[in-house]
Design a protein around this motif. Structure first.
Motif, short mmCIF file in Angstrom:
data_model
loop_
_atom_site.label_atom_id
_atom_site.label_comp_id
_atom_site.label_asym_id
_atom_site.label_seq_id
_atom_site.Cartn_x
_atom_site.Cartn_y
_atom_site.Cartn_z
N PHE A 64 24.75 -116.63 99.78
CA PHE A 64 23.77 -117.59 99.29
C PHE A 64 24.05 -117.98 97.84
O PHE A 64 24.01 -119.16 97.48
CB PHE A 64 22.35 -117.01 99.41
N ILE A 65 24.39 -116.98 97.03
CA ILE A 65 24.70 -117.24 95.62
C ILE A 65 25.94 -118.11 95.50
O ILE A 65 25.99 -119.05 94.70
CB ILE A 65 24.87 -115.92 94.85
N LYS A 67 27.05 -120.24 97.69
CA LYS A 67 26.72 -121.58 98.19
C LYS A 67 25.94 -122.39 97.15
O LYS A 67 26.24 -123.56 96.91
CB LYS A 67 25.90 -121.46 99.47
N LYS A 68 24.94 -121.76 96.52
CA LYS A 68 24.08 -122.47 95.57
C LYS A 68 24.67 -122.56 94.17
O LYS A 68 24.30 -123.43 93.40
CB LYS A 68 22.73 -121.76 95.47
N GLY A 69 25.56 -121.66 93.85
CA GLY A 69 26.10 -121.62 92.48
C GLY A 69 25.40 -120.53 91.70
O GLY A 69 24.17 -120.42 91.72
N ARG A 70 26.18 -119.75 91.04
CA ARG A 70 25.66 -118.55 90.35
C ARG A 70 24.55 -118.86 89.34
O ARG A 70 23.59 -118.11 89.20
CB ARG A 70 26.83 -117.86 89.66
N ASP A 72 22.49 -121.38 89.42
CA ASP A 72 21.37 -122.12 90.00
C ASP A 72 20.50 -121.27 90.93
O ASP A 72 19.64 -121.80 91.63
CB ASP A 72 21.89 -123.33 90.78
N VAL A 73 20.71 -119.97 90.96
CA VAL A 73 19.95 -119.09 91.86
C VAL A 73 19.07 -118.15 91.04
O VAL A 73 19.53 -117.56 90.06
CB VAL A 73 20.90 -118.26 92.75
N ASP A 77 14.44 -117.16 94.54
CA ASP A 77 15.18 -117.88 95.59
C ASP A 77 15.76 -116.90 96.60
O ASP A 77 15.65 -117.10 97.81
CB ASP A 77 16.32 -118.71 95.00
#
Length: 111
Positions: A64-65, A67-70, A72-73, A77
């Motif tokens: 998940f991290i 995918k979202k970008g370090r 932006d999490v 979330d």
């Protein structure tokens, strides 16, 4: 000002909360006071590690991290996304074992 003799005093709302504990709250208090809750939590941690659940959750978090970008999490979330998956993947055998231990504790304490 005169008070009515026929009317009982208004109960304090704080006193009501202390007297009207639910069964769940009562059980939780007994588990904590006896130290059984901590023993059950430790058993749960061990079993989740043994069955690979913890590693699976770590992998889901990392994916998940990524995918979202370090940057932006947030922790919120992660909790929001991972909690439903985590709860759904706890082995039924572990849930049954914990439930049986709680029942045994309740019988032993004569609740």
């Amino acid at each position: 000002m005169r008070h009515s003799v026929n009317r009982p005093p208004t109960p304090d709302s704080k006193d009501d909360r202390q007297r009207d504990l639910t069964l769940q709250e009562t059980i939780n208090i007994k588990l904590i006071e006896s130290g059984e809750k901590e023993r059950l939590m430790e058993l749960l941690r061990e079993r989740l590690i043994d069955c690979g659940w913890k590693d699976e959750m770590r992998t889901l978090c990392r994916a998940f991290i990524k995918k979202k970008g370090r940057n932006d999490v947030t922790v919120d979330d992660l909790i929001h996304v991972i909690t439903p998956k985590g709860r759904a993947t706890i082995p039924d055998s572990l849930k049954a074992e914990l439930l049986q231990r709680i029942r045994t504790f309740l019988v032993a304490t004569a609740m």
